[in-house]
Design a protein around this motif. Structure first.
Motif, PDB file in Angstrom:
ATOM      1  N   GLN A  54       0.776  -1.206   0.051  1.00 12.70           N
ATOM      2  CA  GLN A  54      -0.181   0.191   0.256  1.00 12.70           C
ATOM      3  C   GLN A  54       0.775   1.222  -0.109  1.00 12.70           C
ATOM      4  O   GLN A  54       1.999   1.136   0.848  1.00 12.70           O
ATOM      5  CB  GLN A  54      -0.783  -0.098   1.087  1.00 12.70           C
ATOM      6  N   SER A  55       0.297   2.266  -0.634  1.00 13.63           N
ATOM      7  CA  SER A  55       1.036   3.342  -0.942  1.00 13.63           C
ATOM      8  C   SER A  55       0.102   4.776  -0.542  1.00 13.63           C
ATOM      9  O   SER A  55      -0.956   4.691  -0.784  1.00 13.63           O
ATOM     10  CB  SER A  55       1.650   3.480  -2.201  1.00 13.63           C
ATOM     11  N   PRO A  56       0.505   5.519   0.155  1.00 18.86           N
ATOM     12  CA  PRO A  56      -0.203   6.775   0.459  1.00 18.86           C
ATOM     13  C   PRO A  56      -0.621   7.604  -0.627  1.00 18.86           C
ATOM     14  O   PRO A  56      -1.614   8.420  -0.828  1.00 18.86           O
ATOM     15  CB  PRO A  56       0.438   7.496   1.571  1.00 18.86           C
ATOM     16  N   ILE A  58       0.301   8.707  -5.204  1.00 17.38           N
ATOM     17  CA  ILE A  58       0.547   8.116  -6.596  1.00 17.38           C
ATOM     18  C   ILE A  58       2.350   8.230  -6.671  1.00 17.38           C
ATOM     19  O   ILE A  58       2.645   7.474  -7.440  1.00 17.38           O
ATOM     20  CB  ILE A  58      -0.262   8.560  -7.669  1.00 17.38           C
ATOM     21  N   LYS A  59       2.528   9.423  -6.120  1.00 19.73           N
ATOM     22  CA  LYS A  59       4.252   9.491  -6.263  1.00 19.73           C
ATOM     23  C   LYS A  59       5.141   8.617  -5.526  1.00 19.73           C
ATOM     24  O   LYS A  59       5.867   8.090  -6.114  1.00 19.73           O
ATOM     25  CB  LYS A  59       4.515  10.856  -5.731  1.00 19.73           C
ATOM     26  N   SER A  60       4.722   8.181  -4.515  1.00 19.09           N
ATOM     27  CA  SER A  60       5.413   6.952  -3.718  1.00 19.09           C
ATOM     28  C   SER A  60       5.054   5.810  -4.342  1.00 19.09           C
ATOM     29  O   SER A  60       6.000   4.886  -4.224  1.00 19.09           O
ATOM     30  CB  SER A  60       5.120   7.207  -2.048  1.00 19.09           C
ATOM     31  N   ALA A  61       4.005   5.460  -4.996  1.00 18.32           N
ATOM     32  CA  ALA A  61       3.541   4.302  -5.590  1.00 18.32           C
ATOM     33  C   ALA A  61       4.397   4.175  -6.807  1.00 18.32           C
ATOM     34  O   ALA A  61       5.108   3.013  -7.195  1.00 18.32           O
ATOM     35  CB  ALA A  61       2.370   4.454  -5.980  1.00 18.32           C
ATOM     36  N   GLU A  62       4.751   5.476  -7.576  1.00 20.59           N
ATOM     37  CA  GLU A  62       5.616   5.158  -8.727  1.00 20.59           C
ATOM     38  C   GLU A  62       7.238   5.052  -8.404  1.00 20.59           C
ATOM     39  O   GLU A  62       7.674   4.369  -8.937  1.00 20.59           O
ATOM     40  CB  GLU A  62       5.657   6.637  -9.335  1.00 20.59           C
ATOM     41  N   GLU A  63       7.350   5.697  -7.210  1.00 20.96           N
ATOM     42  CA  GLU A  63       8.808   5.355  -6.738  1.00 20.96           C
ATOM     43  C   GLU A  63       9.051   3.964  -6.373  1.00 20.96           C
ATOM     44  O   GLU A  63       9.984   3.125  -6.533  1.00 20.96           O
ATOM     45  CB  GLU A  63       9.235   6.157  -5.296  1.00 20.96           C
ATOM     46  N   HIS A  64       8.096   3.375  -5.607  1.00 22.07           N
ATOM     47  CA  HIS A  64       7.734   1.785  -5.239  1.00 22.07           C
ATOM     48  C   HIS A  64       8.065   0.903  -6.416  1.00 22.07           C
ATOM     49  O   HIS A  64       8.774  -0.033  -6.810  1.00 22.07           O
ATOM     50  CB  HIS A  64       6.811   1.510  -4.529  1.00 22.07           C
ATOM     51  N   TRP A  65       7.244   1.358  -7.729  1.00 24.02           N
ATOM     52  CA  TRP A  65       7.167   0.424  -8.735  1.00 24.02           C
ATOM     53  C   TRP A  65       8.747   0.557  -9.564  1.00 24.02           C
ATOM     54  O   TRP A  65       9.078  -0.416 -10.017  1.00 24.02           O
ATOM     55  CB  TRP A  65       6.308   1.253  -9.794  1.00 24.02           C
ATOM     56  N   ASP A  66       9.156   1.786  -9.591  1.00 21.71           N
ATOM     57  CA  ASP A  66      10.594   1.925 -10.059  1.00 21.71           C
ATOM     58  C   ASP A  66      11.567   1.070  -9.529  1.00 21.71           C
ATOM     59  O   ASP A  66      12.479   0.529 -10.344  1.00 21.71           O
ATOM     60  CB  ASP A  66      10.820   3.446 -10.107  1.00 21.71           C
ATOM     61  N   SER A  67      11.347   0.880  -8.015  1.00 18.93           N
ATOM     62  CA  SER A  67      12.580   0.164  -7.358  1.00 18.93           C
ATOM     63  C   SER A  67      12.157  -1.362  -7.406  1.00 18.93           C
ATOM     64  O   SER A  67      13.171  -2.153  -7.407  1.00 18.93           O
ATOM     65  CB  SER A  67      12.476   0.860  -6.038  1.00 18.93           C
ATOM     66  N   LYS A  68      10.882  -1.496  -7.494  1.00 18.50           N
ATOM     67  CA  LYS A  68      10.651  -3.147  -7.313  1.00 18.50           C
ATOM     68  C   LYS A  68       9.986  -3.717  -8.661  1.00 18.50           C
ATOM     69  O   LYS A  68      10.370  -4.905  -9.153  1.00 18.50           O
ATOM     70  CB  LYS A  68       9.425  -3.252  -6.316  1.00 18.50           C
ATOM     71  N   HIS A  69       9.500  -3.039  -9.535  1.00 19.87           N
ATOM     72  CA  HIS A  69       8.826  -3.633 -10.667  1.00 19.87           C
ATOM     73  C   HIS A  69       9.309  -2.833 -11.972  1.00 19.87           C
ATOM     74  O   HIS A  69       8.487  -2.659 -12.806  1.00 19.87           O
ATOM     75  CB  HIS A  69       7.334  -3.906 -10.554  1.00 19.87           C
TER      76      HIS A  69
END
Ligand SMILES: [Zn+2]
Length: 132
Positions: A54-56, A58-69
């Protein structure tokens, strides 16, 4: 006791505050647990479509995506908005002050919007009686 001119009496405001503090549900215990955690949706707004984290925002979501997927392209629309899925409201229960209880008639008369609401209610009542 009480020094020079310092009154030792409590004002009505102070006493009322104490009564309110003592009788208001601040969301403790089991009933408030869900609320404190952010209701059904939780505080995090977005959910990763790949791993479910879960991400608070969409910006941190994108950061998560970039590092994980990063092998896959980031698609913001794929991230489910858990708040919208749960009606846009996350915390709305006992732990949130002022939302669970409807305003009393007396409270409504204090504000302009409240007075309008009361008028509206009266009109609705009158209408309902007419149709009977
Ligand atoms: Zn993920």
């Amino acid at each position: 006791m009480g020094g020079k001119a310092k009154p030792t009496k409590h004002t009505a405001k102070e006493i009322n505050k104490k009564i309110a503090e003592a009788s208001t549900n601040k969301g403790g215990g089991k009933a408030g647990l869900k609320d404190r955690q952010g209701g059904a949706a939780g505080h995090a707004k977005f959910k990763c479509p790949a791993c479910g984290i879960q991400s608070p925002s969409i910006k941190s979501a994108e950061e998560h995506w970039d590092s994980k997927h990063s092998k896959l392209p980031f698609v913001a629309a794929d991230w489910s908005d858990t708040h919208a899925e749960n009606g846009g409201v996350t915390t709305a229960g006992v732990a949130v002050k002022g939302t669970a209880r409807p305003k009393t008639q007396h409270e409504l008369t204090k504000s302009k919007t409240g007075q309008e609401l009361l008028k509206q209610k009266e009109a609705e009542k009158a209408k309902a009686l007419e149709t009977l």
